[in-house]
Design an enzyme around this catalytic site. Structure first.
Site, PDB file in Angstrom:
ATOM      1  N   SER A 148      -3.948   3.344  -3.078  1.00  0.00           N
ATOM      2  CA  SER A 148      -3.113   2.899  -1.956  1.00  0.00           C
ATOM      3  C   SER A 148      -2.356   1.635  -2.333  1.00  0.00           C
ATOM      4  CB  SER A 148      -3.981   2.617  -0.725  1.00  0.00           C
ATOM      5  OG  SER A 148      -3.237   1.992   0.296  1.00  0.00           O
ATOM      6  N   TYR A 161     -10.708  -1.530   2.599  1.00  0.00           N
ATOM      7  CA  TYR A 161      -9.896  -0.391   2.157  1.00  0.00           C
ATOM      8  C   TYR A 161      -9.179  -0.707   0.845  1.00  0.00           C
ATOM      9  CZ  TYR A 161      -6.406   3.389   2.729  1.00  0.00           C
ATOM     10  OH  TYR A 161      -5.621   4.492   2.569  1.00  0.00           O
ATOM     11  N   LYS A 165      -9.657   1.285  -2.689  1.00  0.00           N
ATOM     12  CA  LYS A 165      -8.538   2.016  -3.264  1.00  0.00           C
ATOM     13  C   LYS A 165      -8.177   1.534  -4.662  1.00  0.00           C
ATOM     14  CE  LYS A 165      -7.596   5.119  -0.171  1.00  0.00           C
ATOM     15  NZ  LYS A 165      -7.891   6.535  -0.510  1.00  0.00           N
TER      16      LYS A 165
END
Length: 298
Positions: A148, A161, A165
């Site tokens: 990401s 997150y 990622k």
């Protein structure tokens, strides 16, 4: 024509959004698809078979071949077993499943951190680890990890997150090295798509333009025998695809016998100057300037 006839593809989190688009396009190119989806919420709660079943029905209605799997990605062995039981092999693993537990770092709970890690990192590890020996034995494999831009560049409220990622890209780089002699190519994508995980985070007009289907052609290509690249990180969305790479400044050299904080501070501009930057492809290239400096001092 990218022909994936008789190739077996596992797509995790394929009950909607990006995963669904990937599964449908793989099937259109002749692949046999394992549609994995736990059927939970975007925060990792609950479970249902409905999402995976719906995508399988879509594929079959279009003349394709697919089976559903409802396991959590942390049960990677069970997902791979579904592929083996149904189709006898695994050629491609698309690690797409994910959740969000967004909050600022000072408000983050251990549960927010641990569950995001468990789904994104441990889940991708478990599925890939279960498929890896099969790919080595057959001398072919394609693995795609979903990274990401939140991991590459950081994003407010997504420390868990972003950590997960970018960690997947570290895994990508290492598995690309280890898989090379077995014709296993490993790449990562950093997609931007209008899905239930990004709804409300992206302005409505942009959300509508960022169709998940605009990410899937890259994923199908990376999963095909036609793709010979490995260890890549590709940003993709809205009809644009580009490759992202690390960059290293020329830096500054100091006395290897020791140097002061003040000497370092005096060279801070040179350390952060990216004019003439290089792009190391591996660890040996990354330490090349260091080794050259030590050799000059010998």
């Amino acid at each position: 024509m990218i022909d994936l006839k008789d190739r077996v593809v596992i797509v995790t989190g394929a009950g909607g959004g990006l995963g669904r688009a990937h599964a449908l396009l793989f099937a259109q190119h002749g692949a046999k698809v394992v549609v994995n989806d736990l059927g939970g919420t975007t925060q990792g709660e609950g479970a249902s078979s409905a999402a995976a079943d719906k995508v399988v029905a879509e594929i079959q209605a279009a003349g394709g071949t697919a089976v559903a799997n409802y396991n959590s990605v942390t049960d990677g062995d069970a997902i791979v077993k579904t592929a083996i039981d149904a189709f006898g092999r695994v050629d491609v693993v698309v690690n797409n499943a994910g959740i969000l537990r967004d909050t600022t770092f000072h408000k983050m709970t251990d549960a927010d951190w641990d569950l995001v890690y468990k789904v994104h990192v441990e889940g991708a590890y478990k599925v890939t680890r279960a498929a890896w020996p099969l790919m080595r034995e057959q001398g072919f494999g394609r693995v795609i990890f979903t990274a990401s831009t939140s991991g590459i560049y950081g994003n407010f409220g997504q420390s868990n997150y972003g950590m997960a990622k970018l960690g997947l890209y570290g895994l990508t780089r290492t598995l690309a090295i280890e898989g090379a002699k077995f014709n296993i190519k490993v790449n990562a994508i950093a997609p931007t798509g209008g899905t239930r995980m990004t709804e409300g985070l992206i302005p409505p007009q942009l959300f509508e333009a960022l169709k998940p289907e605009l990410v899937s052609p890259l994923v199908v290509y990376l999963g095909s025998p036609a793709c010979e690249d490995s260890s890549g990180l590709y940003e993709v969305g809205g009809g644009w695809v580009g490759r992202t790479r690390w960059e290293q400044s020329q830096g500054a050299c100091f006395n290897p016998q020791g140097f002061s904080v003040e000497e370092l501070a005096a060279q801070w501009g040179a350390i952060n100057d990216f004019s003439g930057a290089t792009h190391p492809k591996d660890n040996m290239e990354a330490i090349g300037k260091l080794v050259a400096h030590l050799q000059k001092q010998a």
